[in-house]
Design an enzyme around this catalytic site. Sequence first.
Site, PDB file in Angstrom:
ATOM      1  N   GLY A  28       5.864  -3.909  15.103  1.00 22.16           N
ATOM      2  CA  GLY A  28       6.788  -4.558  16.025  1.00 22.16           C
ATOM      3  C   GLY A  28       6.181  -5.638  16.890  1.00 22.16           C
ATOM      4  N   LYS A  53       5.286  -8.945   0.649  1.00 21.20           N
ATOM      5  CA  LYS A  53       5.225  -7.723   1.455  1.00 21.20           C
ATOM      6  C   LYS A  53       4.938  -6.600   0.462  1.00 21.20           C
ATOM      7  CE  LYS A  53       6.354  -5.419   5.406  1.00 21.20           C
ATOM      8  NZ  LYS A  53       5.877  -5.694   6.765  1.00 21.20           N
TER       9      LYS A  53
END
Length: 261
Positions: A28, A53
């Site tokens: 985050g 990713k």
Amino acid sequence: MTREPFLPREPLHLPPPRRWFVTGTDTGVGKTLVSSAMLALLAASGLRAVGMKPVAAGLDAIDDEWRNEDVERLQAAGNVDAPLTWRCPYVLKAPMSPHLAAREEGVQVELPVLLDAFERLSAQADAVVVEGVGGFCVPLGDDLDTADLAVALDLPVILVVGLRLGCLNHALLTAEAIRARGLVLAGWVASVVDPQMLSPEGNLQTLRARLGAPLLGVVPHLEAPEAARAAEHIDLRALRASAAHAARRGEVALSVSAAAA
């Protein structure tokens, strides 16, 4: 805390191989935003740029389909159309640590699969930005973590530092872990995750003095985390120096290996 924006109107002249591994001080902290901004800058300079990713955990309903938001944002920022199985070989449902999400689904994350996907992407693009999961040492399986993946890829690392209380310790420990694995810390980006943080400039000055890598930019807290807006605060030209350092490191390793032989 802002810097002069760098929006390329000509090639960045970053020497090949233009491949980077993006990690963060925590989950985050803005890894996907920074990775997407990098892809936008690379694509705008005329390079074929694609994001990867390797493992993504957590699906959201996007356009009436279950997708991973991070994977979608990376794809939107680049300009190479590649299969999802290359861009994200493992898409897991539950938003939790990848090794736990994989265990729930009976999936084993295998390093050869990840490396094969990376090689396929590399053959299709001039620049590849690989975004890790969470911090630098997040488990992907019983005997594999993101640090192992970064080592196997042997890519220079870009560290995203989430500016909030505790970021100094997190950033310095992560930089130490990166170098302990024999990897090059090519640069770092500060991401303002807590706009109310006390003494942000003091924290930036401390990190500049201690991280031992170029600061590529300070991304402010954005109401809408858009790649193009974040790209206005990032300058990739500082990667030229770290690329040269990585090249010299490779030459030294090669000469040492030859001498040992």
